[in-house]
Design a protein around this motif. Structure first.
Motif, short mmCIF file in Angstrom:
data_model
loop_
_atom_site.label_atom_id
_atom_site.label_comp_id
_atom_site.label_asym_id
_atom_site.label_seq_id
_atom_site.Cartn_x
_atom_site.Cartn_y
_atom_site.Cartn_z
N GLY A 111 61.97 40.14 45.16
CA GLY A 111 61.50 41.05 46.20
C GLY A 111 60.00 41.26 46.13
O GLY A 111 59.24 40.33 45.88
N VAL A 112 59.57 42.53 46.33
CA VAL A 112 58.13 42.81 46.39
C VAL A 112 57.42 42.55 45.06
O VAL A 112 56.20 42.42 45.02
CB VAL A 112 57.84 44.26 46.86
CG1 VAL A 112 58.25 44.44 48.32
CG2 VAL A 112 58.51 45.29 45.98
N ASP A 113 58.17 42.46 43.97
CA ASP A 113 57.57 42.19 42.66
C ASP A 113 57.42 40.69 42.39
O ASP A 113 57.14 40.27 41.26
CB ASP A 113 58.42 42.82 41.54
CG ASP A 113 58.51 44.32 41.69
OD1 ASP A 113 57.49 44.94 42.04
OD2 ASP A 113 59.60 44.89 41.47
N CYS A 114 57.59 39.89 43.43
CA CYS A 114 57.57 38.43 43.27
C CYS A 114 56.22 37.91 42.81
O CYS A 114 55.19 38.55 42.99
CB CYS A 114 57.95 37.77 44.59
SG CYS A 114 56.80 38.04 45.94
N THR A 115 56.26 36.73 42.19
CA THR A 115 55.04 36.01 41.85
C THR A 115 54.90 34.85 42.82
O THR A 115 55.89 34.37 43.38
CB THR A 115 55.09 35.47 40.42
OG1 THR A 115 56.27 34.66 40.28
CG2 THR A 115 55.14 36.60 39.40
N VAL A 116 53.65 34.42 43.03
CA VAL A 116 53.36 33.33 43.95
C VAL A 116 52.89 32.12 43.16
O VAL A 116 52.11 32.26 42.20
CB VAL A 116 52.27 33.76 44.96
CG1 VAL A 116 51.91 32.61 45.90
CG2 VAL A 116 52.72 34.97 45.76
N ASN A 117 53.37 30.94 43.54
CA ASN A 117 52.88 29.71 42.92
C ASN A 117 51.35 29.66 43.04
O ASN A 117 50.81 29.89 44.12
CB ASN A 117 53.50 28.51 43.65
CG ASN A 117 52.90 27.19 43.23
OD1 ASN A 117 51.82 26.83 43.68
ND2 ASN A 117 53.58 26.47 42.38
N PRO A 118 50.63 29.39 41.93
CA PRO A 118 49.16 29.45 41.95
C PRO A 118 48.51 28.50 42.96
O PRO A 118 47.50 28.85 43.58
CB PRO A 118 48.74 29.08 40.53
CG PRO A 118 49.98 28.89 39.73
CD PRO A 118 51.18 29.15 40.58
N ASP A 119 49.10 27.32 43.17
CA ASP A 119 48.54 26.39 44.16
C ASP A 119 48.69 26.94 45.58
O ASP A 119 47.82 26.73 46.43
CB ASP A 119 49.23 25.01 44.07
CG ASP A 119 48.91 24.29 42.77
OD1 ASP A 119 47.85 24.57 42.18
OD2 ASP A 119 49.73 23.45 42.34
N VAL A 120 49.79 27.63 45.82
CA VAL A 120 50.03 28.24 47.13
C VAL A 120 49.01 29.36 47.37
O VAL A 120 48.38 29.43 48.43
CB VAL A 120 51.47 28.80 47.23
CG1 VAL A 120 51.66 29.61 48.50
CG2 VAL A 120 52.49 27.67 47.16
N GLU A 121 48.85 30.22 46.37
CA GLU A 121 47.90 31.33 46.51
C GLU A 121 46.48 30.80 46.73
O GLU A 121 45.76 31.29 47.61
CB GLU A 121 47.94 32.24 45.27
CG GLU A 121 46.95 33.37 45.38
CD GLU A 121 47.31 34.59 44.55
OE1 GLU A 121 46.56 35.58 44.64
OE2 GLU A 121 48.33 34.57 43.84
#
Length: 218
Positions: A111-121
């Motif tokens: 949910g809102v505590d998710c992490t994002v793949n660094p390449d995506v960010e």
């Protein structure tokens, strides 16, 4: 003669339940081509969160790579997302599918505590820093809200997801089939696609409208 606009398309695997939604991905590519631009597909070179049998909906006891699976949709013409350079493109687009919420980030699990793949960010932030548009279909706007925070997006009408977007600092605008919401500050363009109970022709409309709007605001 004006140079053709070039749009990066980020795929999250292959198949709605564990990767990129294939109709949304393919119709995005078609919309880009039909509106006189070109595309290059990208995907993160990471292991999928899990593999789902698309016939039964059951999880399968195997591992697959997001880039390798996404290459199926791209007919092999795909690059690792770590190679993406915002300077070489006019915009970036994210089709939906559960892969966007499982492989590009962990929203489906956390949910809102998710992490994002660094390449995506990095891809999203660098595109925004260049003042270039970002398109997101279906569930992908959640990913954009996680990265940018105070951004206006749409995922259609799903109350739980709307609440999550607002908890991430975003503003949500309810929409129906084919409708597009544009955030002027970040140049983020979104449409609900299969977040609504949609048909394939409605998906085509949504993809086409996002591409048209992106080309308009470039």
């Amino acid at each position: 003669m004006e140079k053709m606009k070039k749009i990066a398309v980020v795929l999250a695997g292959n198949g709605v339940y564990d990767g990129a939604e294939i109709h949304e991905a393919t119709l995005t590519l078609l919309a880009i081509a039909r509106n006189g631009a070109t595309y290059q597909c990208f995907a993160p070179d990471v292991e999928q969160a899990h593999v789902v049998n698309h016939l039964t909906g059951e999880e399968m006891a195997e591992t697959r790579n997001v880039l390798v699976e996404a290459a199926r949709i791209a007919r092999g013409n795909i690059k690792p997302l770590s190679d993406y350079d915002a300077k070489n493109f006019d915009a970036i687009m994210f089709p939906g599918g559960f892969g966007a919420a499982k492989n590009l980030c962990t929203f489906a699990f956390d949910g809102v505590d998710c992490t994002v793949n660094p390449d995506v960010e990095q891809a999203v932030r660098s595109t925004v820093a260049e003042g270039k548009p970002v398109g997101a279909l279906c569930i992908s706007p959640v990913l954009i809200a996680k990265i940018l925070g105070d951004v206006k997006v749409t995922i259609g009408q799903d109350e739980a997801t709307i609440q999550a977007i607002e908890n991430l600092g975003g503003t949500h605008q309810k929409t129906t089939h084919g409708q597009v919401v544009t955030d002027d500050k970040y140049k983020v363009v979104t449409t609900p696609c299969y977040m609504l109970d949609a048909t394939i022709d409605q998906i085509a409309d949504g993809a086409d409208n996002v591409v048209k709007k992106i080309l308009e605001i470039m």
